[in-house]
Design a protein around this motif. Structure first.
Motif, mmCIF file in Angstrom:
data_model
loop_
_atom_site.group_PDB
_atom_site.id
_atom_site.type_symbol
_atom_site.label_atom_id
_atom_site.label_comp_id
_atom_site.label_asym_id
_atom_site.label_seq_id
_atom_site.Cartn_x
_atom_site.Cartn_y
_atom_site.Cartn_z
ATOM 1 N N SER A 1 -83.435 16.802 7.630
ATOM 2 C CA SER A 1 -82.206 16.992 8.397
ATOM 3 C C SER A 1 -81.429 15.679 8.544
ATOM 4 N N ILE A 2 -82.123 14.613 8.883
ATOM 5 C CA ILE A 2 -81.471 13.306 9.061
ATOM 6 C C ILE A 2 -80.911 12.792 7.737
ATOM 7 N N VAL A 3 -81.653 12.982 6.667
ATOM 8 C CA VAL A 3 -81.175 12.535 5.357
ATOM 9 C C VAL A 3 -79.898 13.289 4.992
ATOM 10 N N LYS A 4 -79.915 14.599 5.197
ATOM 11 C CA LYS A 4 -78.755 15.420 4.830
ATOM 12 C C LYS A 4 -77.569 15.188 5.773
ATOM 13 N N LYS A 5 -77.811 15.283 7.064
ATOM 14 C CA LYS A 5 -76.738 15.215 8.061
ATOM 15 C C LYS A 5 -76.139 13.811 8.202
ATOM 16 N N ASP A 6 -76.988 12.799 8.196
ATOM 17 C CA ASP A 6 -76.552 11.423 8.474
ATOM 18 C C ASP A 6 -76.511 10.519 7.247
ATOM 19 N N ASN A 7 -76.755 11.098 6.061
ATOM 20 C CA ASN A 7 -76.749 10.322 4.823
ATOM 21 C C ASN A 7 -77.701 9.123 4.913
ATOM 22 N N ALA A 8 -78.891 9.378 5.460
ATOM 23 C CA ALA A 8 -79.878 8.307 5.623
ATOM 24 C C ALA A 8 -80.408 7.851 4.270
ATOM 25 N N LEU A 9 -80.700 6.570 4.179
ATOM 26 C CA LEU A 9 -81.308 5.997 2.982
ATOM 27 C C LEU A 9 -82.816 6.002 3.175
ATOM 28 N N LEU A 10 -83.530 6.621 2.244
ATOM 29 C CA LEU A 10 -84.993 6.615 2.252
ATOM 30 C C LEU A 10 -85.487 5.463 1.399
ATOM 31 N N ILE A 11 -86.372 4.656 1.959
ATOM 32 C CA ILE A 11 -86.950 3.550 1.205
ATOM 33 C C ILE A 11 -88.462 3.711 1.164
ATOM 34 N N ASP A 12 -88.982 3.807 -0.045
ATOM 35 C CA ASP A 12 -90.415 3.865 -0.293
ATOM 36 C C ASP A 12 -90.882 2.418 -0.408
#
Length: 154
Positions: free
Chosen positions: A63-74
């Motif tokens: 939800s946060i990735v989609k709604k807020d355009n969050a950047l995921l960092i592995d």
């Protein structure tokens, strides 16, 4: 300033459950100012919200990735990343985090994850110390993502 970083480190590690598994150095009782430090730590730790800097489940993460355009960092090693990662995540290993600050925005949410949460906690703490206020952890990490039946990208 030392108190701020100590609070940040302890809060981050405790909220992610890391202090329960990470080895801690043994400090001689006579070398630590016990009463003032202990009282201050108690006040700080009891005031932490339950979800301090964390996203605790896959649905909330998506939800946060989609709604807020969050950047995921592995923050795992490149070989771990190429074996399978959360879709759309970029790879910046923990050891190279500070050398890649130009890839980490301050104007949108940033979410770190690894395999079990240990490197995630270290990364969140590091970025918080560098005045990133938009960084959170996904402590279920890649193991929690897979356990929830979510797909991996290669």
């Amino acid at each position: 300033m030392k108190k701020f970083f100590l609070r940040l480190l302890l809060g981050t590690l405790l909220s992610l459950g890391i202090l329960a598994i990470a080895p801690m150095p043994v400090i001689a009782v006579g070398t630590m100012p016990q009463a003032p430090l202990s009282a201050e730590l108690d006040i700080f730790l009891t005031s932490l919200p339950r979800d301090y800097y964390t996203i605790t489940n896959t649905e909330a993460l998506k939800s946060i990735v989609k709604k807020d355009n969050a950047l995921l960092i592995d923050v795992r090693q490149p070989s771990e990343y190429t074996s399978g990662h959360i879709p759309n995540a970029i790879n910046i290993s923990l050891q190279t985090l500070t050398a890649n600050l130009d890839k980490i925005p301050k104007d949108r949410p940033v979410i770190l994850y690894c395999t079990t949460g240990y490197r995630t906690a270290m990364g969140v703490m590091t970025l918080q110390m560098l005045e990133y206020t938009n960084v959170r952890a996904f402590p279920p990490s890649i193991q929690g993502w897979k356990a929830a039946g979510e797909p991996l990208e290669k």
